[in-house]
Enzyme design. Structure first.
Site, PDB file in Angstrom:
ATOM      1  N   SER A  38       0.117  -2.873   6.277  1.00 45.48           N
ATOM      2  CA  SER A  38      -0.257  -1.550   6.766  1.00 45.48           C
ATOM      3  C   SER A  38      -1.345  -1.370   7.698  1.00 45.48           C
ATOM      4  O   SER A  38      -2.173  -2.466   7.727  1.00 45.48           O
ATOM      5  CB  SER A  38      -0.639  -0.722   5.541  1.00 45.48           C
TER       6      SER A  38
ATOM      7  N   TYR B  40      -4.992   0.314  -2.636  1.00 43.19           N
ATOM      8  CA  TYR B  40      -4.032   0.336  -1.846  1.00 43.19           C
ATOM      9  C   TYR B  40      -4.364  -0.626  -0.662  1.00 43.19           C
ATOM     10  O   TYR B  40      -3.775  -1.678  -0.291  1.00 43.19           O
ATOM     11  CB  TYR B  40      -3.336   1.489  -1.332  1.00 43.19           C
TER      12      TYR B  40
END
Ligand SMILES: NC(=O)c1ccc[n+]([C@@H]2O[C@H](COP(=O)([O-])OP(=O)(O)OC[C@H]3O[C@@H](n4cnc5c(N)ncnc54)[C@H](OP(=O)(O)O)[C@@H]3O)[C@@H](O)[C@H]2O)c1
Length: 252
Positions: free
Chosen positions: A135, A148
């Site tokens: 990401s 995350y």
């Protein structure tokens, strides 16, 4: 890709499902893995005539790879895409320890286990690819998504090292980092308030496959021109400034 069998984790939704559609169109056989069997069945039924195996399975934990190999009963795999993953929005001290542990168990432990299980046959085959989905969060501090972002930083660093270790084997290793993408990700993360623009998962997949098609793909890529510019801009800023900017952006 008619000689390929591509194993895709997180294939029941979003980016993983889109990889399945794109690779089926290129003629790759598929192994589709996620927890929701009904979603996998529906996707498999919608794909063109390639051989598709579905494996409904929870991929959390450091035994995920051996469990998956056992479920496949010796079926060969020549390429691997790890798209299964999730995040949780909120201040770290307000999130439950169980939820955070589950995130690490899937995004880190499960992914490493699946890669470790399949990398030797992938290297021996020598004509496929290994793609892990990280990401843009991997490049930045992520207030309100601290764990995350850290799991994705792990995936980025891990995969770039494997890129080096795989040189000369014929296996193409790459990590792709999307920015906000229009999938079920934000529902799962509990971030209904997220209002920024989102890429289509089709674009993430298109850009990834285009990069993989090159003779010597890079260790990592950021999907989306604006995302690439944002990541490049943060390299010119102090880490303090980046943390503050992202934190302010993420604060409702
Ligand atoms: N969407 C974004 O904005 C964005 C941005 C950057 C990176 N990413 C990354 O892109 C990847 C794909 O996410 P997405 O955007 O496509 O979100 P998504 O639509 O929510 O897809 C997530 C996939 O992961 C699977 N999954 C979740 N928990 C699992 C578990 N315990 N075991 C096995 N499979 C599991 C889900 O299937 P089941 O629920 O059926 O198990 C689903 O197929 C993730 O790694 C995510 O971190 C997403």
């Amino acid at each position: 890709m008619t000689q390929q069998t591509t194993l895709i984790t997180g294939a029941s939704s979003g980016i993983g499902a889109e990889f399945a559609r794109a690779l089926a169109a290129r003629g790759s056989d598929l192994v589709l893995v996620a927890r929701r069997a009904d979603r996998l069945e529906k996707l498999a039924a919608s794909l063109p005539a390639v051989r598709t195996t579905i494996v409904p399975m929870d991929l959390s934990g450091s035994d995920a790879g051996p469990r998956l190999r056992e479920a496949l009963g010796g079926q060969p795999v020549t390429s691997l895409i790890n798209s299964a993953g999730f995040g949780t929005t909120g201040l770290f001290h307000e999130l439950t320890a169980d939820r955070l542990a589950a995130e690490i168990a899937l995004n880190v432990a499960g992914l490493v286990s699946v890669v470790r299980t399949f990398i030797e046959p992938l290297r021996e085959h020598g004509d496929g690819f290994l793609v892990n989905v990280a990401s843009v969060a991997a490049y930045l501090a992520n207030p309100r998504m601290a764990v995350y972002g850290a799991t994705k930083a792990f995936v980025l660093s891990f995969t770039e090292a494997l890129w080096y270790e795989s040189r000369g084997t014929g296996l193409r290793v790459m990590v792709v980092s999307p920015g906000s993408t229009d999938t079920e990700f934000f529902d799962v993360a509990g971030d209904e308030g997220h209002t920024g623009s989102r890429m289509a998962p089709e674009q993430v997949v298109r850009e990834t496959l285009a990069r993989l098609d090159r003779r010597d793909p890079p260790p990592s890529m950021v999907a989306g021109r604006l995302n690439r510019m944002s990541v490049a801009a943060t390299r010119l800023m102090s880490r303090r400034r980046v943390a503050i900017s992202i934190g302010d952006l993420m604060t409702p």
